[in-house]
Design an enzyme around this catalytic site. Structure first.
Site, PDB file in Angstrom:
ATOM      1  N   CYS A 226      70.731  29.026  12.782  1.00  0.00           N
ATOM      2  CA  CYS A 226      69.799  30.224  11.740  1.00  0.00           C
ATOM      3  C   CYS A 226      69.715  29.178  10.126  1.00  0.00           C
ATOM      4  O   CYS A 226      68.200  29.189  10.079  1.00  0.00           O
ATOM      5  CB  CYS A 226      71.239  31.401  10.966  1.00  0.00           C
ATOM      6  SG  CYS A 226      72.293  32.522  12.040  1.00  0.00           S
TER       7      CYS A 226
ATOM      8  N   ASN B 150      70.330  32.231   2.963  1.00  0.00           N
ATOM      9  CA  ASN B 150      70.137  31.657   3.722  1.00  0.00           C
ATOM     10  C   ASN B 150      69.648  31.107   3.553  1.00  0.00           C
ATOM     11  O   ASN B 150      69.908  29.767   2.789  1.00  0.00           O
ATOM     12  CB  ASN B 150      69.721  31.750   5.106  1.00  0.00           C
ATOM     13  CG  ASN B 150      70.816  32.452   6.329  1.00  0.00           C
ATOM     14  OD1 ASN B 150      72.208  32.932   6.006  1.00  0.00           O
ATOM     15  ND2 ASN B 150      70.521  32.673   7.026  1.00  0.00           N
TER      16      ASN B 150
ATOM     17  N   GLY C  17      78.020  15.554   4.356  1.00  0.00           N
ATOM     18  CA  GLY C  17      77.835  14.963   5.902  1.00  0.00           C
ATOM     19  C   GLY C  17      76.813  15.030   6.363  1.00  0.00           C
ATOM     20  O   GLY C  17      75.633  14.440   5.849  1.00  0.00           O
TER      21      GLY C  17
ATOM     22  N   LYS D  88      79.066  23.248  13.921  1.00  0.00           N
ATOM     23  CA  LYS D  88      80.073  23.164  13.311  1.00  0.00           C
ATOM     24  C   LYS D  88      81.172  24.328  14.485  1.00  0.00           C
ATOM     25  O   LYS D  88      81.376  24.172  15.265  1.00  0.00           O
ATOM     26  CB  LYS D  88      79.856  24.441  12.382  1.00  0.00           C
ATOM     27  CG  LYS D  88      80.119  26.145  12.869  1.00  0.00           C
ATOM     28  CD  LYS D  88      79.520  27.136  11.831  1.00  0.00           C
ATOM     29  CE  LYS D  88      80.263  28.572  12.216  1.00  0.00           C
ATOM     30  NZ  LYS D  88      79.826  29.077  10.854  1.00  0.00           N
TER      31      LYS D  88
ATOM     32  N   ARG E 174      72.477  24.559  19.114  1.00  0.00           N
ATOM     33  CA  ARG E 174      71.152  24.879  19.202  1.00  0.00           C
ATOM     34  C   ARG E 174      70.992  23.902  17.829  1.00  0.00           C
ATOM     35  O   ARG E 174      71.761  24.286  16.434  1.00  0.00           O
ATOM     36  CB  ARG E 174      70.720  26.408  18.538  1.00  0.00           C
ATOM     37  CG  ARG E 174      70.812  27.306  19.530  1.00  0.00           C
ATOM     38  CD  ARG E 174      70.093  28.784  19.391  1.00  0.00           C
ATOM     39  NE  ARG E 174      71.431  29.021  18.272  1.00  0.00           N
ATOM     40  CZ  ARG E 174      71.553  30.198  18.208  1.00  0.00           C
ATOM     41  NH1 ARG E 174      70.358  31.135  18.278  1.00  0.00           N
ATOM     42  NH2 ARG E 174      72.772  31.029  17.278  1.00  0.00           N
TER      43      ARG E 174
HETATM   44  C1  UGA Z   1      75.170  31.177   8.346  1.00  0.00           C
HETATM   45  C2  UGA Z   1      75.618  32.193   7.388  1.00  0.00           C
HETATM   46  O1  UGA Z   1      76.220  30.960   6.492  1.00  0.00           O
HETATM   47  C3  UGA Z   1      75.550  33.615   7.656  1.00  0.00           C
HETATM   48  O2  UGA Z   1      75.639  33.863   6.387  1.00  0.00           O
HETATM   49  C4  UGA Z   1      74.675  33.996   8.380  1.00  0.00           C
HETATM   50  O3  UGA Z   1      74.871  34.914   8.443  1.00  0.00           O
HETATM   51  C5  UGA Z   1      74.199  33.074   9.559  1.00  0.00           C
HETATM   52  O4  UGA Z   1      73.963  31.775   9.257  1.00  0.00           O
HETATM   53  C6  UGA Z   1      72.460  33.855  10.297  1.00  0.00           C
HETATM   54  O5  UGA Z   1      71.999  33.748   9.787  1.00  0.00           O
HETATM   55  O6  UGA Z   1      72.590  34.591  11.760  1.00  0.00           O
HETATM   56  P1  UGA Z   1      76.300  29.896  10.527  1.00  0.00           P
HETATM   57  O7  UGA Z   1      74.568  29.176  10.699  1.00  0.00           O
HETATM   58  O8  UGA Z   1      77.285  30.650  12.063  1.00  0.00           O
HETATM   59  O9  UGA Z   1      75.953  31.245   9.376  1.00  0.00           O
HETATM   60  O10 UGA Z   1      77.154  28.898  10.075  1.00  0.00           O
HETATM   61  P2  UGA Z   1      77.594  27.931   9.127  1.00  0.00           P
HETATM   62  O11 UGA Z   1      79.339  28.432   8.471  1.00  0.00           O
HETATM   63  O12 UGA Z   1      76.580  29.092   7.303  1.00  0.00           O
HETATM   64  O13 UGA Z   1      76.931  26.701   9.013  1.00  0.00           O
HETATM   65  C7  UGA Z   1      75.717  25.858   9.126  1.00  0.00           C
HETATM   66  C8  UGA Z   1      75.158  24.695   8.851  1.00  0.00           C
HETATM   67  O14 UGA Z   1      76.273  24.075   8.135  1.00  0.00           O
HETATM   68  C9  UGA Z   1      76.844  23.884   9.767  1.00  0.00           C
HETATM   69  O15 UGA Z   1      75.635  22.892  10.133  1.00  0.00           O
HETATM   70  C10 UGA Z   1      77.704  23.437   8.687  1.00  0.00           C
HETATM   71  O16 UGA Z   1      78.254  22.036   9.859  1.00  0.00           O
HETATM   72  C11 UGA Z   1      76.877  23.042   7.391  1.00  0.00           C
HETATM   73  N1  UGA Z   1      77.351  22.955   6.547  1.00  0.00           N
HETATM   74  C12 UGA Z   1      77.672  24.638   6.714  1.00  0.00           C
HETATM   75  C13 UGA Z   1      77.808  21.909   6.015  1.00  0.00           C
HETATM   76  O17 UGA Z   1      76.416  21.160   5.914  1.00  0.00           O
HETATM   77  N2  UGA Z   1      78.489  22.284   4.809  1.00  0.00           N
HETATM   78  C14 UGA Z   1      78.530  23.049   3.982  1.00  0.00           C
HETATM   79  O18 UGA Z   1      79.577  22.625   2.983  1.00  0.00           O
HETATM   80  C15 UGA Z   1      78.643  24.187   4.780  1.00  0.00           C
END
Ligand code: UGA
Length: 436
Positions: A262, A210, A255, A325, A332
């Site tokens: 998380c 993470n 962005g 997202k 949260r």
């Molecule tokens: C994240 C990790 O990706 C998982 O592998 C992990 O298991 C999880 O936390 C956890 O610890 O339980 P998650 O929080 O569901 O998963 O979401 P992500 O898809 O990682 O996105 C996190 C945030 O980053 C979102 O706000 C998303 O909009 C942002 N993001 C993601 C960006 O701003 N840019 C990106 O290119 C990707």
């Protein structure tokens, strides 16, 4: 295999349903009676694609049950610990009270040979402490971190990239690892790598993963700041960087940055634990990763203010998105809602819409206005801000149609997810993040 899953939140509810779908006999335990009743009725208590179907299949097959009583977990060979580890109040460290409470409640039901498999994200050293706590029961502690993403949780649980199991290198530890191999046999036979480590490494894998993902997002958002100062375009930069297979395009989405339950709290807990270990400077950059991330929210608000020539009070602003997202109703630490709340704080008349997170948002922030229909949120807006890249906005929103609804054709793309040229062609003034 008979197993229990303790804690039925985003992680545990999905894990329980996924394990039942793999043929195991699963009992999910949660202290929240309402949640247990909802799950027992085959209803997902939060928005997660495919979860309802999986729950219903497990309940109908008789392989999945939910209960508030830890006693019902007594005959399980493996107890998965999936309770939350939120940020502690007024501190960066993780709050481990739910882990400790669950372990204490489970203690009387642990038997010699049974396995306690931790899935919760914990600071390194927690597993050893839990092992010490259960040492009198004859049960064995392993750590089996979870890497699922919300919105993809079912997919990620059934077909994970990798399975990591941390255990002591002794006969009981090796027996516990073999039990976990049996649990995940369907995945490993389909080619998923199964990595065995010590307890500390398994805990660190999750925190490090993470931390890396958060760093990657903040890296591209730092480049967005440079792009803003130099007239470059961060999305073209990301495309060009991403073609280098050592870098890759994923998680270079610029962005308003990361949020959710998380990444933000995990990087803070990771840094706090490193400080406790006397190695704070090794991950000092995580403080900057956090700061860059939060600055992007300021930037989005400033773009709106500038676009409205500083006249924000009483102006109607349509905020498209509330979830942290897409494919989630989780708010949260949502950057989207934070931007909405700040604009409201500046005196704007903010109208928020979201395909899934509206109820959660309205409960948390009753001072904002909400509309279920996107077009109703757009109606008479002086400016539009896209803060969650749902398909409803990214792909399905026509700039021509939106132009007929609004008062001012100003669009701020907080996720760099829109076709800027198409919006400009339809007469809009388009503002991206780190784009000209
Ligand atoms: C994240 C990790 O990706 C998982 O592998 C992990 O298991 C999880 O936390 C956890 O610890 O339980 P998650 O929080 O569901 O998963 O979401 P992500 O898809 O990682 O996105 C996190 C945030 O980053 C979102 O706000 C998303 O909009 C942002 N993001 C993601 C960006 O701003 N840019 C990106 O290119 C990707």
């Amino acid at each position: 295999m008979r197993m229990s899953v303790i804690g039925c939140g985003y992680l545990g509810a999905v894990h329980a349903a996924a394990m039942a779908s793999l043929g195991h006999d699963v009992i999910g335990i949660d202290v929240d009676r309402e949640r247990v009743e909802t799950l027992s009725a085959g209803v997902a208590p939060f928005y997660e694609p495919q979860l309802t179907e999986l729950l219903r299949a497990g309940l109908e097959a008789g392989r999945l049950r939910f209960s508030t009583s830890m006693t019902d977990s007594a005959d399980a060979a493996v107890h998965f610990l999936a309770v939350g580890t939120p940020q502690a109040p007024n501190a960066d460290a993780a709050d481990l009270r739910y882990v400790d409470a669950a372990v204490d409640a489970l203690l009387p039901h642990l038997r010699p040979g049974s396995v306690l498999a931790g899935k919760s994200t914990v600071p390194v050293g927690t597993a050893a402490r839990v092992a010490e706590r259960v040492s009198g029961t004859g049960a064995t502690v392993v750590w089996n971190p979870e890497f699922l993403r919300e919105g993809w949780a079912v997919h990620d649980t059934i077909t994970p990239d990798r399975i990591v199991v941390g255990a002591a290198d002794d006969p009981a530890g090796r027996r516990a690892v073999d039990l976990l191999r049996d649990v995940y046999r369907a995945s490993t036979e389909a080619g998923t790598p199964f990595l065995v480590t010590d307890l500390a490494t398994a805990e660190l894998v999750k925190g490090a993963a993470n931390a890396f993902l958060a760093t990657k997002i903040s890296f591209i958002n730092a480049m967005a700041e440079i792009a803003e100062a130099s007239g470059a375009d961060v999305t073209l930069l990301a495309d060009a960087l991403g073609h280098d297979t050592r870098i890759g395009r994923r998680y270079l989405g610029s962005g308003i940055g990361f949020g959710g339950g998380c990444l933000p709290k995990d990087i803070r807990a990771f840094a706090a634990r490193a400080e406790e270990l006397g190695r704070g400077s090794a991950v000092g950059f995580l403080r900057e990763v956090d700061a860059i991330n939060l600055r992007r929210r300021d930037r989005a608000v400033q773009l709106v203010v500038d676009a409205l020539d500083g006249q924000v009070v009483g102006r109607r602003i349509a905020v498209l998105g509330a979830a942290f997202k897409p494919f989630s109703d989780d708010i949260r630490d949502s950057p989207a809602l934070d931007v909405a709340v700040r604009l409201r704080g500046l005196g704007a008349d903010v109208v928020v819409t979201d395909p899934a997170a509206l109820d959660n948002a309205a409960t948390a922030h009753p001072q904002l206005n909400y509309r279920v229909e996107r077009d109703e949120a757009l109606r008479d807006a002086d400016a539009v801000v896209v803060v969650t890249e749902w398909d409803e906005y990214r792909r399905e929103m026509s700039p021509q149609h939106a132009a007929e609804l609004v008062t001012g054709r100003i669009i701020v793309d907080g996720r760099n997810c829109l076709d800027a040229a198409a919006w400009r062609d339809a007469g809009w003034t388009y503002y991206g993040m780190g784009r000209r």
